[in-house]
Design an enzyme around this catalytic site. Structure first.
Site, mmCIF file in Angstrom:
data_model
loop_
_atom_site.group_PDB
_atom_site.id
_atom_site.type_symbol
_atom_site.label_atom_id
_atom_site.label_comp_id
_atom_site.label_asym_id
_atom_site.label_seq_id
_atom_site.Cartn_x
_atom_site.Cartn_y
_atom_site.Cartn_z
ATOM 1 N N ASP A 66 0.791 -1.227 0.000
ATOM 2 C CA ASP A 66 0.000 0.000 0.000
ATOM 3 C C ASP A 66 0.823 1.277 0.000
ATOM 4 O O ASP A 66 0.375 2.313 0.477
ATOM 5 C CB ASP A 66 -0.915 -0.011 1.219
ATOM 6 N N GLU A 90 -0.174 -9.000 -1.235
ATOM 7 C CA GLU A 90 -0.834 -8.422 -0.043
ATOM 8 C C GLU A 90 -2.037 -7.567 -0.460
ATOM 9 O O GLU A 90 -2.218 -6.423 -0.026
ATOM 10 C CB GLU A 90 0.131 -7.628 0.838
ATOM 11 N N GLU A 149 -2.452 5.075 2.776
ATOM 12 C CA GLU A 149 -2.340 3.669 2.357
ATOM 13 C C GLU A 149 -3.662 3.039 1.944
ATOM 14 O O GLU A 149 -3.702 2.183 1.062
ATOM 15 C CB GLU A 149 -1.680 2.848 3.476
ATOM 16 N N HIS A 158 4.929 5.163 13.482
ATOM 17 C CA HIS A 158 5.374 6.045 12.399
ATOM 18 C C HIS A 158 4.266 6.516 11.456
ATOM 19 O O HIS A 158 4.556 7.169 10.451
ATOM 20 C CB HIS A 158 6.422 5.315 11.551
ATOM 21 N N ARG A 207 1.551 8.316 9.245
ATOM 22 C CA ARG A 207 1.358 9.729 8.904
ATOM 23 C C ARG A 207 0.101 10.310 9.548
ATOM 24 O O ARG A 207 0.090 11.469 9.953
ATOM 25 C CB ARG A 207 1.262 9.907 7.384
ATOM 26 N N HIS A 219 11.773 5.414 13.703
ATOM 27 C CA HIS A 219 11.703 5.507 12.235
ATOM 28 C C HIS A 219 12.440 6.765 11.762
ATOM 29 O O HIS A 219 12.474 7.780 12.462
ATOM 30 C CB HIS A 219 10.221 5.573 11.859
HETATM 31 C C1 UD1 Z 1 6.363 4.780 4.042
HETATM 32 C C2 UD1 Z 1 5.002 4.310 3.515
HETATM 33 C C3 UD1 Z 1 4.215 3.624 4.615
HETATM 34 C C4 UD1 Z 1 5.034 2.526 5.274
HETATM 35 C C5 UD1 Z 1 6.354 3.089 5.731
HETATM 36 C C6 UD1 Z 1 7.192 1.972 6.259
HETATM 37 C C7 UD1 Z 1 3.898 5.678 1.807
HETATM 38 C C8 UD1 Z 1 3.002 6.826 1.550
HETATM 39 N N1 UD1 Z 1 4.227 5.474 3.097
HETATM 40 O O1 UD1 Z 1 6.137 5.782 5.007
HETATM 41 O O2 UD1 Z 1 3.046 3.041 4.044
HETATM 42 O O3 UD1 Z 1 4.305 2.057 6.389
HETATM 43 O O4 UD1 Z 1 7.042 3.686 4.619
HETATM 44 O O5 UD1 Z 1 8.267 2.392 7.001
HETATM 45 O O6 UD1 Z 1 4.328 5.020 0.903
HETATM 46 N N2 UD1 Z 1 13.708 8.339 5.516
HETATM 47 C C9 UD1 Z 1 15.093 8.286 5.543
HETATM 48 N N3 UD1 Z 1 15.709 7.091 5.285
HETATM 49 C C10 UD1 Z 1 15.031 5.960 5.051
HETATM 50 C C11 UD1 Z 1 13.619 6.003 5.048
HETATM 51 C C12 UD1 Z 1 12.985 7.210 5.270
HETATM 52 O O7 UD1 Z 1 15.751 9.290 5.771
HETATM 53 O O8 UD1 Z 1 15.641 4.912 4.845
HETATM 54 C C13 UD1 Z 1 13.041 9.651 5.748
HETATM 55 C C14 UD1 Z 1 13.203 10.611 4.553
HETATM 56 O O9 UD1 Z 1 13.330 11.914 5.029
HETATM 57 C C15 UD1 Z 1 11.882 10.446 3.810
HETATM 58 C C16 UD1 Z 1 10.937 10.265 4.984
HETATM 59 O O10 UD1 Z 1 11.637 9.435 5.912
HETATM 60 O O11 UD1 Z 1 11.553 11.558 3.004
HETATM 61 C C17 UD1 Z 1 9.593 9.680 4.667
HETATM 62 O O12 UD1 Z 1 9.688 8.495 3.898
HETATM 63 P P1 UD1 Z 1 8.386 7.966 3.091
HETATM 64 O O13 UD1 Z 1 8.706 6.682 2.458
HETATM 65 O O14 UD1 Z 1 7.849 9.055 2.216
HETATM 66 O O15 UD1 Z 1 7.285 7.781 4.190
HETATM 67 P P2 UD1 Z 1 7.237 6.846 5.430
HETATM 68 O O16 UD1 Z 1 6.634 7.645 6.526
HETATM 69 O O17 UD1 Z 1 8.531 6.170 5.643
HETATM 70 N N1 UDP Z 2 11.297 -3.578 11.400
HETATM 71 C C1 UDP Z 2 12.684 -3.660 11.327
HETATM 72 N N2 UDP Z 2 13.416 -2.807 12.093
HETATM 73 C C2 UDP Z 2 12.866 -1.886 12.931
HETATM 74 C C3 UDP Z 2 11.454 -1.796 12.975
HETATM 75 C C4 UDP Z 2 10.708 -2.655 12.189
HETATM 76 O O1 UDP Z 2 13.238 -4.486 10.591
HETATM 77 O O2 UDP Z 2 13.605 -1.154 13.600
HETATM 78 C C5 UDP Z 2 10.508 -4.479 10.541
HETATM 79 C C6 UDP Z 2 9.367 -5.202 11.212
HETATM 80 O O3 UDP Z 2 9.790 -6.433 11.745
HETATM 81 C C7 UDP Z 2 8.372 -5.369 10.065
HETATM 82 C C8 UDP Z 2 8.630 -4.163 9.179
HETATM 83 O O4 UDP Z 2 9.901 -3.650 9.559
HETATM 84 O O5 UDP Z 2 8.654 -6.519 9.284
HETATM 85 C C9 UDP Z 2 7.566 -3.133 9.394
HETATM 86 O O6 UDP Z 2 7.940 -1.954 8.770
HETATM 87 P P1 UDP Z 2 7.257 -0.563 9.114
HETATM 88 O O7 UDP Z 2 6.717 -0.594 10.499
HETATM 89 O O8 UDP Z 2 8.259 0.479 8.764
HETATM 90 O O9 UDP Z 2 6.102 -0.471 8.026
HETATM 91 P P2 UDP Z 2 4.597 -1.021 7.958
HETATM 92 O O10 UDP Z 2 4.615 -2.486 8.189
HETATM 93 O O11 UDP Z 2 3.803 -0.270 8.987
HETATM 94 O O12 UDP Z 2 4.156 -0.639 6.588
#
Ligand code: UD1
Ligand code: UDP
Length: 400
Positions: A100, A122, A136, A217, A219, A249
């Site tokens: 998603d 999924e 999502e 984490h 939004r 996160h």
């Molecule tokens: C995204 C997904 C969410 C998922 C989550 C898992 C969307 C809209 N959201 O949310 O569904 O649950 O990932 O974690 O697709 N960032 C870093 N390094 C990283 C990752 C993220 O610096 O490795 C920071 C960056 O500033 C980036 C921000 O996090 O711009 C947001 O990342 P983004 O993927 O847009 O949204 P998430 O909140 O991570």
């Molecule tokens: N996870 C990880 N390291 C962490 C936190 C979570 O490897 O520090 C794993 C967790 O076991 C799960 C996945 O990341 O498999 C979940 O990711 P996240 O919570 O970022 O996204 P969501 O599942 O909510 O989309």
């Protein structure tokens, strides 16, 4: 006989997609009739790389789209144009996207515009509320609309799809996250040296105290929801019999709130995002798990860990129906009261600690590959009977 291999282009870009696609990517690579091409979008950077390293996946394409504090529209614009280049170059027979995220939506749309069939891994998860999880819920609905194959984790997610007018076929496969979890727990459980190394990262933990593992984490919780979650954690941490570990996160909106509310709080350890091995080891050691994560809601019940789901609604009601998860929302009083209850009432905790597996049996990737290769397979049937939406509400009320 036509011996041409089918090209399957798998597209993913965030940590959870990578964890859940990793076992499938491995299974696709081992399938003789398939040429498996992997494209990572880099929607996440370091959190994605941790997973690629652990599962030893070298992508054929890395689009490196992440920017600091990216906006959804900026992100999807970059994704569409760069995925289109890959689709045009690889000419796949099918594109595979997961879940998603914005990556999933962009991958599905870019393929659809090029008239390439889309399969959704999924599929079928629904809260019925377009504002939660946001964005999502829209993403997963959109991907299901354009997919001609939908791999749904549970009978419950299949039932969601039956209610909608969709053109694709759906198969119940179980969730690939359980495949990933099995492979990692097998490594941890069979290698003493690895387990000791992982535990050494958390040498500061007192083994006589109960470990509460937290992630948050979403939004839609930015601002008040996340502040209320942190306020609950401060109250819980006043107990002398617990320690809280919170891998924070990398989203800067999460870090700003969490670090300002919890930095320096006694008994609360804020740590960097853990690689999957380290995180699963923390799950194994935890007494309780507090989360708004989708993946963690699926993993904790498989390890017999009670989960408090810090959201107003969930698209994963199976563990709530099975009695091992409770929907507490983001209200501080409800979170703190439920944690105290589960810590102090050992029989309530034991009831929530039953090891159940409503989300998969570790064979989801094999089923998906069989479907893609056109072989018959038996669909996933969970051992735990599914419940009704009402039972999710009842268990929340019982603990709030
Ligand atoms: C995204 C997904 C969410 C998922 C989550 C898992 C969307 C809209 N959201 O949310 O569904 O649950 O990932 O974690 O697709 N960032 C870093 N390094 C990283 C990752 C993220 O610096 O490795 C920071 C960056 O500033 C980036 C921000 O996090 O711009 C947001 O990342 P983004 O993927 O847009 O949204 P998430 O909140 O991570
Ligand atoms: N996870 C990880 N390291 C962490 C936190 C979570 O490897 O520090 C794993 C967790 O076991 C799960 C996945 O990341 O498999 C979940 O990711 P996240 O919570 O970022 O996204 P969501 O599942 O909510 O989309």
């Amino acid at each position: 006989m036509n011996t041409k291999r089918k090209t399957i282009l798998s597209i993913f870009g965030t940590r959870p997609e990578a964890i859940k696609m990793a076992p499938l990517v491995k299974a696709l690579a081992a399938e003789p009739g398939i040429r498996s091409v992997v494209c990572v979008t880099g929607q996440h950077r370091s959190m994605l790389q941790q997973v690629l390293d652990l599962f030893d996946i070298t992508p054929h394409h890395d689009l490196a789209v992440m920017s600091e504090n990216q906006s959804l529209n900026g992100l999807i614009a970059r994704l569409i144009t760069s995925i289109d280049d890959v689709v045009t170059k690889e000419q796949p027979d099918r594109v595979l996207v997961h879940g998603d995220t914005t990556t999933a939506t962009a991958g599905a749309l870019a393929a659809f515009h090029r008239q390439v069939p889309v399969a959704h891994v999924e599929a079928g998860l629904r809260t019925g509320d377009m504002s939660s999880p946001w964005p999502e819920e829209m993403n997963r609905r959109f991907v299901d609309v354009v997919s001609d194959l939908m791999f749904v984790p549970t009978p419950r997610s299949h039932a969601n799809l039956v209610k909608e007018t969709l053109h694709g076929r759906a198969f119940v496969t179980g969730n690939t996250v359980i495949d990933a979890l099995h492979s990692v727990t097998k490594r941890i459980d069979s290698q003493d040296a690895l387990r000791r190394k992982l535990d050494a990262r958390f040498a500061f933990l007192d083994p006589s105290k109960k470990l509460i593992l937290v992630t948050g984490h979403r939004r839609e919780s930015f601002g008040r929801g996340l502040r209320d979650i942190c306020a609950a954690l401060v109250r819980i941490a006043k107990r002398t019999d617990v320690q809280i570990v919170y891998p924070v996160h990398l989203n800067p909106n999460v870090r700003a709130t969490v670090i300002s509310a919890l930095g320096g709080a006694p008994n609360v350890f804020l740590v960097e995002p853990q690689d999957y091995l380290g995180f699963v080891r923390l799950l194994q050691r935890a007494t309780l798990v507090l989360t708004d994560s989708g993946g963690v809601q699926e993993e904790a019940p498989a390890l017999g860990k009670p989960v408090l789901v810090m959201r107003e609604v969930t698209e994963r009601p199976e563990a709530i129906d099975a009695g091992t998860a409770v929907l507490v929302g983001t209200d501080s009083d409800a979170i703190a009261a439920t944690v105290h209850l589960l810590l102090d009432d050992t029989s309530a905790r034991a009831a929530f600690s039953r090891n159940v597996n409503p989300y998969g049996d570790g064979r989801a990737s094999a089923r998906i590959v069989a479907a893609l290769a056109g072989r018959p397979f038996e669909e996933f049937k969970p051992v735990t009977p599914g419940g009704t939406k009402d039972s999710a509400r009842v268990s929340r009320e019982a603990f709030a």
